[in-house]
Design a protein around this motif. Sequence first.
Motif, short mmCIF file in Angstrom:
data_model
loop_
_atom_site.label_atom_id
_atom_site.label_comp_id
_atom_site.label_asym_id
_atom_site.label_seq_id
_atom_site.Cartn_x
_atom_site.Cartn_y
_atom_site.Cartn_z
N THR A 1 -43.30 -0.39 -4.84
CA THR A 1 -42.98 -1.76 -4.44
C THR A 1 -43.61 -2.74 -5.42
OG1 THR A 1 -43.00 -1.04 -2.14
CG2 THR A 1 -43.17 -3.40 -2.54
N ASP A 2 -42.84 -3.73 -5.81
CA ASP A 2 -43.31 -4.77 -6.72
C ASP A 2 -43.60 -6.03 -5.92
OD1 ASP A 2 -43.81 -6.09 -9.19
OD2 ASP A 2 -41.79 -6.94 -9.09
N THR A 3 -44.82 -6.56 -6.07
CA THR A 3 -45.17 -7.80 -5.39
C THR A 3 -45.55 -8.87 -6.41
OG1 THR A 3 -47.51 -7.21 -5.17
CG2 THR A 3 -46.04 -6.62 -3.33
N ALA A 4 -45.30 -10.11 -6.03
CA ALA A 4 -45.65 -11.24 -6.90
C ALA A 4 -45.84 -12.47 -6.03
CB ALA A 4 -44.54 -11.50 -7.92
N VAL A 5 -46.72 -13.35 -6.48
CA VAL A 5 -46.93 -14.64 -5.83
C VAL A 5 -46.71 -15.71 -6.88
CG1 VAL A 5 -48.61 -16.16 -4.71
CG2 VAL A 5 -48.56 -13.72 -4.15
N GLU A 6 -45.98 -16.74 -6.51
CA GLU A 6 -45.69 -17.80 -7.47
C GLU A 6 -45.55 -19.16 -6.79
OE1 GLU A 6 -40.97 -17.80 -8.13
OE2 GLU A 6 -41.94 -15.91 -8.65
N ARG A 7 -45.78 -20.17 -7.59
CA ARG A 7 -45.55 -21.55 -7.15
C ARG A 7 -44.05 -21.80 -7.22
NH1 ARG A 7 -48.84 -26.59 -9.77
NH2 ARG A 7 -47.83 -28.24 -8.59
N LEU A 8 -43.49 -22.29 -6.14
CA LEU A 8 -42.05 -22.53 -6.09
C LEU A 8 -41.78 -24.01 -6.33
CD1 LEU A 8 -39.37 -21.01 -5.48
CD2 LEU A 8 -39.57 -21.87 -3.14
N SER A 9 -41.24 -24.33 -7.48
CA SER A 9 -40.96 -25.73 -7.79
C SER A 9 -39.48 -26.04 -7.72
CB SER A 9 -41.54 -26.11 -9.15
OG SER A 9 -41.05 -25.23 -10.13
N GLU A 10 -38.65 -25.02 -7.75
CA GLU A 10 -37.21 -25.22 -7.60
C GLU A 10 -36.61 -23.96 -6.99
OE1 GLU A 10 -35.06 -25.54 -11.28
OE2 GLU A 10 -36.30 -24.03 -12.24
N LEU A 11 -35.47 -24.13 -6.35
CA LEU A 11 -34.78 -23.01 -5.72
C LEU A 11 -33.78 -22.44 -6.71
CD1 LEU A 11 -34.23 -24.77 -2.30
CD2 LEU A 11 -35.80 -22.85 -2.75
N ARG A 12 -33.87 -21.15 -6.95
CA ARG A 12 -32.96 -20.47 -7.87
C ARG A 12 -32.31 -19.29 -7.16
NH1 ARG A 12 -37.89 -19.86 -11.59
NH2 ARG A 12 -38.18 -18.57 -9.81
N GLY A 13 -31.14 -18.94 -7.57
CA GLY A 13 -30.47 -17.74 -7.04
C GLY A 13 -30.47 -17.71 -5.52
N ASN A 14 -31.06 -16.65 -4.97
CA ASN A 14 -31.09 -16.46 -3.51
C ASN A 14 -32.35 -17.02 -2.86
OD1 ASN A 14 -28.63 -15.11 -3.50
ND2 ASN A 14 -29.62 -13.13 -3.89
N VAL B 1 -44.85 -18.91 -2.80
CA VAL B 1 -44.11 -17.84 -2.13
C VAL B 1 -44.62 -16.49 -2.61
CG1 VAL B 1 -42.02 -19.22 -1.80
CG2 VAL B 1 -42.27 -17.84 -3.87
N GLY B 2 -44.48 -15.52 -1.73
CA GLY B 2 -44.76 -14.15 -2.08
C GLY B 2 -43.45 -13.39 -2.12
N ARG B 3 -43.28 -12.61 -3.16
CA ARG B 3 -42.04 -11.83 -3.32
C ARG B 3 -42.35 -10.35 -3.22
NH1 ARG B 3 -37.74 -14.88 -5.59
NH2 ARG B 3 -38.45 -16.90 -6.39
N LEU B 4 -41.46 -9.66 -2.55
CA LEU B 4 -41.51 -8.21 -2.45
C LEU B 4 -40.23 -7.69 -3.09
CD1 LEU B 4 -43.18 -5.85 -1.23
CD2 LEU B 4 -41.78 -6.08 0.82
N ASP B 5 -40.37 -6.98 -4.18
CA ASP B 5 -39.21 -6.52 -4.95
C ASP B 5 -38.26 -7.67 -5.27
OD1 ASP B 5 -40.12 -3.89 -5.09
OD2 ASP B 5 -39.14 -3.35 -3.20
N GLY B 6 -38.84 -8.80 -5.62
CA GLY B 6 -38.06 -9.97 -6.05
C GLY B 6 -37.56 -10.85 -4.92
N VAL B 7 -37.67 -10.40 -3.70
CA VAL B 7 -37.16 -11.16 -2.55
C VAL B 7 -38.32 -11.95 -1.93
CG1 VAL B 7 -36.13 -11.00 -0.24
CG2 VAL B 7 -35.40 -9.44 -2.08
N ILE B 8 -38.10 -13.24 -1.70
CA ILE B 8 -39.14 -14.05 -1.04
C ILE B 8 -39.37 -13.51 0.36
CG2 ILE B 8 -39.73 -16.32 -0.12
CD1 ILE B 8 -38.23 -17.56 -2.49
N ALA B 9 -40.64 -13.19 0.64
CA ALA B 9 -41.00 -12.56 1.91
C ALA B 9 -42.08 -13.32 2.66
CB ALA B 9 -41.47 -11.13 1.65
#
Length: 171
Positions: free
Chosen positions: A2-15, A62-70
Amino acid sequence: MTDTAVERLSELRGNDLADLCDAAEAAIMGGGGFGWLTPPRRDVMEAYWRGNLLVPGRTVFVGRLDGVIAGAAQLNRPRASSESQSFAVNVSTFFVAPWARGHGLAPGILVACEELARREAYTVLNLDVRATQDRAIQVFEESGYVRWGTHPKYVRVAGEYIEGYFYTKNL
């Protein structure tokens, strides 16, 4: 793996918007909603997230799990008129969808909020949580937050009052 990431969300992209709404709805249905007890209509939820990205003094992580915001949290800075509280920020609307729990997203999102607050020279981070949200309380206490107060009527669910806890951490 599983790939996890946390990022600052400044704009909405894709899904991103659909993911945010799906994760928030899952969290609300799982009892960990951030004020809502039942998910609002999808257009209301979408407007909520779009609007939060535009609020001055607010940053969405936001925190992403396999690229999906979770999961997500919002770092809120004091109003310019709150000069006496200009040292403190708070975290609100902190959640992780039930299907994404157990991957370290919650501590990661909290650390991202703290790091930005420190970079911006804030010295205190405050937050509050419903007493029934055991995992969130565990994350806060393991992260060094100190409970300083209890509100006996923090929220009302199904006609019953539930306590809320208030936490603080020196940054």
